[in-house]
Design a protein around this motif. Sequence first.
Motif, PDB file in Angstrom:
ATOM      1  N   PRO A 191       0.824  -1.216   0.000  1.00  0.00           N
ATOM      2  CA  PRO A 191       0.000   0.000   0.000  1.00  0.00           C
ATOM      3  C   PRO A 191       0.851   1.256   0.000  1.00  0.00           C
ATOM      4  N   GLU A 193      -5.409   3.369   0.125  1.00  0.00           N
ATOM      5  CA  GLU A 193      -5.173   1.935  -0.021  1.00  0.00           C
ATOM      6  C   GLU A 193      -5.212   1.231   1.331  1.00  0.00           C
ATOM      7  N   TYR A 194      -4.708   1.857   2.388  1.00  0.00           N
ATOM      8  CA  TYR A 194      -4.831   1.251   3.716  1.00  0.00           C
ATOM      9  C   TYR A 194      -6.305   1.125   4.116  1.00  0.00           C
ATOM     10  N   ILE A 225      -7.773  -1.816   2.252  1.00  0.00           N
ATOM     11  CA  ILE A 225      -7.336  -3.089   2.842  1.00  0.00           C
ATOM     12  C   ILE A 225      -8.113  -3.373   4.116  1.00  0.00           C
ATOM     13  N   PHE A 252      -1.127  -6.543  -0.485  1.00  0.00           N
ATOM     14  CA  PHE A 252      -2.501  -6.755  -0.936  1.00  0.00           C
ATOM     15  C   PHE A 252      -2.538  -7.022  -2.424  1.00  0.00           C
ATOM     16  N   CYS A 303      -9.455  -3.496  -2.911  1.00  0.00           N
ATOM     17  CA  CYS A 303      -8.621  -4.585  -2.422  1.00  0.00           C
ATOM     18  C   CYS A 303      -9.389  -5.893  -2.506  1.00  0.00           C
ATOM     19  N   ALA A 359      -5.669  -9.413   1.395  1.00  0.00           N
ATOM     20  CA  ALA A 359      -4.450  -8.840   1.949  1.00  0.00           C
ATOM     21  C   ALA A 359      -3.993  -9.635   3.160  1.00  0.00           C
TER      22      ALA A 359
END
Length: 251
Positions: free
Chosen positions: A118, A123-124, A127, A161, A169, A172
């Motif tokens: 990420p 993106e975190y 996930i 991920f 996503c 992950a």
Amino acid sequence: MDTDVQSFAVAHLRRRPEALELGGFVAGFDPTSTSPYLNYATPLPGARPSGRDVAALVEAFRDRGLRPRLEFAPDAAPKVEPALRRAGFVTEAVHEYLVCTPSTLTPPPAAGFRVETPADDEEYRAIDAALAEAFAGDVVASPEGAARLRRVQDAGGAVRFVRSPDGGCAGAAMCSAPAGSTAELAGVGTRPGHRGRGVAAAVTAELAGAMFARGTRSVWLEYSGEGSRRVYERVGFRPRGTRLYLVLGKS
């Protein structure tokens, strides 16, 4: 291996936002959550706690409104389980753990997707949301959950991920920063609509390889069922021991 895994558990809890050491135990707490998976204790390898030590540990949990709970490899501290049983602790679970080393790691065949690291908060968050969906209510997506994932990456661990076709996503996992010679791989999850494509195997192998590239001699994990066990064994994880989860019985 039990001592290595237990030494890792101690070091891992010492990294928590709030950590206490008392009577041969380390307790780690996360003030942003009441989840038992983020608030628990573990003994030092070889610990021999007294009844007073156990009582002090129980009080530390009660002061925070939490149920006293421990996770540990019993063979690394054989005097601990009897002391906890005498104080009223009961079994929550017994989990076998699997270990991978550089010599057993077997990356899966290419599956038509990339495993990524990420790069930003979006993106975190994706996930965190995907793992909440994968674990079907055992965890809830939240800003704090996304922040914890980022801390894992920033603190010397790793998060990987597989991107879904919509840009989110598909699945992950994470690996905590190594302690001593080993590291724990956890949180392997794939959204239901993306299962059966090799996502879990790919992220697991990628994380183990990343740890080995840093000089870690082994990576360990626990599995949730025979299906996941087969996935992990295909990429090189092998049974090596058990971990015991104890909670204080209801009075």
